[in-house]
Design a protein around this motif. Sequence first.
Motif, PDB file in Angstrom:
ATOM      1  N   THR A   1       3.690   0.585  -4.370  1.00  0.00           N
ATOM      2  CA  THR A   1       4.198  -0.282  -3.647  1.00  0.00           C
ATOM      3  C   THR A   1       4.876   0.132  -2.315  1.00  0.00           C
ATOM      4  OG1 THR A   1       6.308   0.316  -4.418  1.00  0.00           O
ATOM      5  CG2 THR A   1       5.241  -1.306  -5.695  1.00  0.00           C
ATOM      6  N   ILE A   2       5.158   1.391  -2.110  1.00  0.00           N
ATOM      7  CA  ILE A   2       5.508   1.858  -0.867  1.00  0.00           C
ATOM      8  C   ILE A   2       4.223   2.370  -0.146  1.00  0.00           C
ATOM      9  CG2 ILE A   2       7.160   3.521   0.515  1.00  0.00           C
ATOM     10  CD1 ILE A   2       8.566   3.526  -2.191  1.00  0.00           C
ATOM     11  N   ILE A   3       3.437   2.984  -0.597  1.00  0.00           N
ATOM     12  CA  ILE A   3       2.215   3.810   0.000  1.00  0.00           C
ATOM     13  C   ILE A   3       1.333   2.612   0.608  1.00  0.00           C
ATOM     14  CG2 ILE A   3       0.378   5.112  -0.361  1.00  0.00           C
ATOM     15  CD1 ILE A   3       2.711   6.807  -0.063  1.00  0.00           C
ATOM     16  N   ILE A   4       0.780   1.800  -0.143  1.00  0.00           N
ATOM     17  CA  ILE A   4      -0.103   0.749   0.380  1.00  0.00           C
ATOM     18  C   ILE A   4       0.020   0.054   1.580  1.00  0.00           C
ATOM     19  CG2 ILE A   4      -1.722  -1.028  -0.497  1.00  0.00           C
ATOM     20  CD1 ILE A   4      -2.141   0.179  -2.944  1.00  0.00           C
ATOM     21  N   PRO A   5       1.517  -0.702   1.531  1.00  0.00           N
ATOM     22  CA  PRO A   5       1.699  -1.262   2.836  1.00  0.00           C
ATOM     23  C   PRO A   5       1.793  -0.354   3.924  1.00  0.00           C
ATOM     24  CG  PRO A   5       3.277  -1.895   1.027  1.00  0.00           C
ATOM     25  CD  PRO A   5       2.390  -0.756   0.554  1.00  0.00           C
ATOM     26  N   ALA A   6       2.041   1.005   3.766  1.00  0.00           N
ATOM     27  CA  ALA A   6       2.221   1.830   4.958  1.00  0.00           C
ATOM     28  C   ALA A   6       0.625   2.315   5.413  1.00  0.00           C
ATOM     29  CB  ALA A   6       2.593   3.113   4.415  1.00  0.00           C
TER      30      ALA A   6
ATOM     31  N   PHE B   1      -2.906  -7.755   0.065  1.00  0.00           N
ATOM     32  CA  PHE B   1      -1.558  -8.253   0.392  1.00  0.00           C
ATOM     33  C   PHE B   1      -0.917  -7.677   1.635  1.00  0.00           C
ATOM     34  CE2 PHE B   1       3.343  -8.152   0.175  1.00  0.00           C
ATOM     35  CZ  PHE B   1       3.451  -9.664   0.133  1.00  0.00           C
ATOM     36  N   GLY B   2      -1.231  -6.382   1.846  1.00  0.00           N
ATOM     37  CA  GLY B   2      -0.654  -5.569   2.848  1.00  0.00           C
ATOM     38  C   GLY B   2      -1.343  -5.935   4.418  1.00  0.00           C
ATOM     39  N   THR B   3      -2.563  -6.273   4.074  1.00  0.00           N
ATOM     40  CA  THR B   3      -3.422  -6.995   5.333  1.00  0.00           C
ATOM     41  C   THR B   3      -2.989  -8.248   5.616  1.00  0.00           C
ATOM     42  OG1 THR B   3      -5.149  -5.931   4.235  1.00  0.00           O
ATOM     43  CG2 THR B   3      -5.707  -7.360   6.036  1.00  0.00           C
ATOM     44  N   PHE B   4      -2.534  -9.048   4.709  1.00  0.00           N
ATOM     45  CA  PHE B   4      -1.690 -10.196   5.006  1.00  0.00           C
ATOM     46  C   PHE B   4      -0.466 -10.043   5.675  1.00  0.00           C
ATOM     47  CE2 PHE B   4       1.234 -13.369   3.258  1.00  0.00           C
ATOM     48  CZ  PHE B   4       0.862 -14.722   4.063  1.00  0.00           C
ATOM     49  N   THR B   5       0.410  -9.220   5.328  1.00  0.00           N
ATOM     50  CA  THR B   5       1.804  -9.071   6.021  1.00  0.00           C
ATOM     51  C   THR B   5       1.432  -8.375   7.560  1.00  0.00           C
ATOM     52  OG1 THR B   5       2.039  -6.899   5.159  1.00  0.00           O
ATOM     53  CG2 THR B   5       2.936  -8.780   3.784  1.00  0.00           C
TER      54      THR B   5
ATOM     55  N   VAL C   1       7.723  -6.036   5.175  1.00  0.00           N
ATOM     56  CA  VAL C   1       7.460  -7.459   4.600  1.00  0.00           C
ATOM     57  C   VAL C   1       6.765  -7.218   3.413  1.00  0.00           C
ATOM     58  CG1 VAL C   1       6.379  -9.599   5.127  1.00  0.00           C
ATOM     59  CG2 VAL C   1       8.380  -8.743   6.745  1.00  0.00           C
ATOM     60  N   GLY C   2       5.656  -6.050   3.679  1.00  0.00           N
ATOM     61  CA  GLY C   2       4.855  -5.974   2.633  1.00  0.00           C
ATOM     62  C   GLY C   2       5.290  -5.128   1.357  1.00  0.00           C
ATOM     63  N   MET C   3       6.207  -4.331   1.681  1.00  0.00           N
ATOM     64  CA  MET C   3       6.806  -3.533   0.510  1.00  0.00           C
ATOM     65  C   MET C   3       7.602  -4.241  -0.498  1.00  0.00           C
ATOM     66  SD  MET C   3       8.327   0.027   1.492  1.00  0.00           S
ATOM     67  CE  MET C   3       9.803  -0.670   2.391  1.00  0.00           C
ATOM     68  N   ILE C   4       8.654  -5.107   0.084  1.00  0.00           N
ATOM     69  CA  ILE C   4       9.672  -5.711  -0.608  1.00  0.00           C
ATOM     70  C   ILE C   4       9.037  -6.653  -1.750  1.00  0.00           C
ATOM     71  CG2 ILE C   4      11.627  -7.436  -0.473  1.00  0.00           C
ATOM     72  CD1 ILE C   4      12.224  -6.001   2.118  1.00  0.00           C
ATOM     73  N   PRO C   5       8.161  -7.393  -1.520  1.00  0.00           N
ATOM     74  CA  PRO C   5       7.552  -8.271  -2.669  1.00  0.00           C
ATOM     75  C   PRO C   5       6.989  -7.492  -3.566  1.00  0.00           C
ATOM     76  CG  PRO C   5       7.043  -9.257  -0.380  1.00  0.00           C
ATOM     77  CD  PRO C   5       7.475  -7.786  -0.204  1.00  0.00           C
ATOM     78  N   LEU C   6       6.101  -6.344  -3.149  1.00  0.00           N
ATOM     79  CA  LEU C   6       5.543  -5.527  -4.104  1.00  0.00           C
ATOM     80  C   LEU C   6       6.375  -4.854  -5.028  1.00  0.00           C
ATOM     81  CD1 LEU C   6       2.476  -4.035  -2.090  1.00  0.00           C
ATOM     82  CD2 LEU C   6       2.604  -5.893  -3.743  1.00  0.00           C
TER      83      LEU C   6
ATOM     84  N   PHE D   1      -7.399 -14.293  -2.792  1.00  0.00           N
ATOM     85  CA  PHE D   1      -6.394 -14.889  -2.296  1.00  0.00           C
ATOM     86  C   PHE D   1      -5.618 -14.718  -0.744  1.00  0.00           C
ATOM     87  CE2 PHE D   1      -2.027 -16.285  -1.689  1.00  0.00           C
ATOM     88  CZ  PHE D   1      -2.106 -18.003  -1.686  1.00  0.00           C
ATOM     89  N   PHE D   2      -5.177 -13.319  -0.905  1.00  0.00           N
ATOM     90  CA  PHE D   2      -4.371 -12.792   0.335  1.00  0.00           C
ATOM     91  C   PHE D   2      -5.378 -12.696   1.440  1.00  0.00           C
ATOM     92  CE2 PHE D   2      -1.018 -12.249  -2.709  1.00  0.00           C
ATOM     93  CZ  PHE D   2      -0.092 -12.832  -1.959  1.00  0.00           C
TER      94      PHE D   2
END
Lengths: 314, 239
Positions: B62-67, B149-153, B166-171, B224-225
């Motif tokens: 959840t932390i690594i992928i948005p990064a 999802f990360g691409t979307f944010t 913004v990507g990390m918190i919902p995940l 979807f994302f």
Amino acid sequence: MIEVQDLTKLYGRVAAVSGISFDVAEGDIVGFLGPNGAGKTTTIRILTCYHPATSGEARIGGFDVFQQSMEVRRIVGYLPELTPLYPEMRPREYLRFRGKLRGLNRADCNAAIDRVAERCWITDMLDRPIGALSKGYKQRVGLADALLHNPRVLILDEPTVGLDPTQIRETRSLIRELAQDHTVMLSSHILPEVEATCQRIVIINKGHLVAAGTPDELRAQIAGDAETIVELKGAGGDLQAALEGLPGVSGVTTRPVGDWTLASVRAGGDPREQIFRLAGERGWALRELRRAGASLEDYFVKIVAQASNQARAE
Amino acid sequence: MRNTVAIMQRELLSLFFSPIGYVVIAGFLLLTGVFVLVAEVFEPGKPATLRRVFDFTPYVLTIIIPAISMRLISEEYRSGTIETLMTAPLSDFQMVLGKYLAAVIFYAIMLAGTLVYLVVLAMYGQPDYGASFSSYLGLLLVGLAFVAFGTFTSSLSSNQVVAWIVGMIPLMLFVWFSSFIVGKTSGALRDIVQRVNVVRHLDQFNRGLVTTESLVFFLGMAAFFLFATVKVVESKRWR
């Protein structure tokens, strides 16, 4: 080659461009001139399919920029303002990437890179990181990218901003050279810049088209108050009346300079020949007879001043 | 297709050129290494399985992928290079897809780094290859969904850090507190929450259970994302 009809772009309620129409013929170099914030970049972004217009129509090479966006993008080479590039890439990698996006195969792409690198004098810089290049070289990498697929139309947004005087001169001569094979449209907020490179000028201000034509046509349009400077000797008090009697002359002011008299004549057409004949008939000595230059510059400065006054008033 | 591949290659090059890429990989491998230690995987007498490591992994992701995905589109906006992409002859979808695939490949390479533990297990015991395979499949599917999802944010902001947070918190909400949320709900609501419970889906994969429901959940989330990203990118043209 480029046809623009009643183009309007609204950002919220603010019109960045309102009802602009102009045409660019094949092989022309057209300068798109206007003060900062006139709507130059917005118009260019509509033409290059980056922004859709709110209303109106624009065609490049017969293709509609909105309906046939991909066809337009294929025939247009575009250098955006401030030349955005990827600093971590090298020019060769970058151009190869852009070539792939343009659908060039490997051999064609390498040949094209050699061609544009030579044209834009970046052959020595192809393998240095873009981030380490000077502003002038970055600009040329951007230009090389715009030329890579040998586009029919080149659109350059402020191509000489941030360059030093030598680079500006080189870029101008490059653009003139390019116009032999491409239709070129460039934008600028500096008049001499446009006058030096372009055959035709389109002036816009606050989103409206103000004037369009060749520099000479534009001068003729505003020649209503063109000024001619005459320096004469031996006329005495007759001079003012004699000059005012010439056809087309709307005003004369005189001022003595030693034995000579300096007169400034405002006239609709070009009264120089008549003044020469008059001096000959009356036997006056004539040591200067010229048109006051930079009338286009005055005109443009006036437009800019009006724009900023209006802005202040608002 | 060529366009998509070109975008993907360039994006991968940038991911491996930027220090963030290596920091992310190092961080991930360090954390999974610590888990291997904490879970006492290599202790004598323990079953030869990485299951407890895999149980921890989604929390880290959840932390690594948005990064990984934070710079994909936001950086294009910040530097203005988006203009050169959106005026080149490729569709917005091709651009988004190319960037997405690059991040997925980067993630897969990162994940492959943990295969070394499986190799060690195989040297000293008989790990359950079927269950390991389904665990990796599960993590890959989570990656597909989370990267989308990360691409979307990343398309929402021109600031990478904003895109990351913004990507990390919902995940994190989805994963870290999922059991808590499930425990607090009941009836039909609980049913719905369970269906979107990432941890439950992954748990099935870890038990060697590959269900259609989980496949549809993760692939559907990814689709979807990606669709939403394309719409955001398109809408930015009008502004």
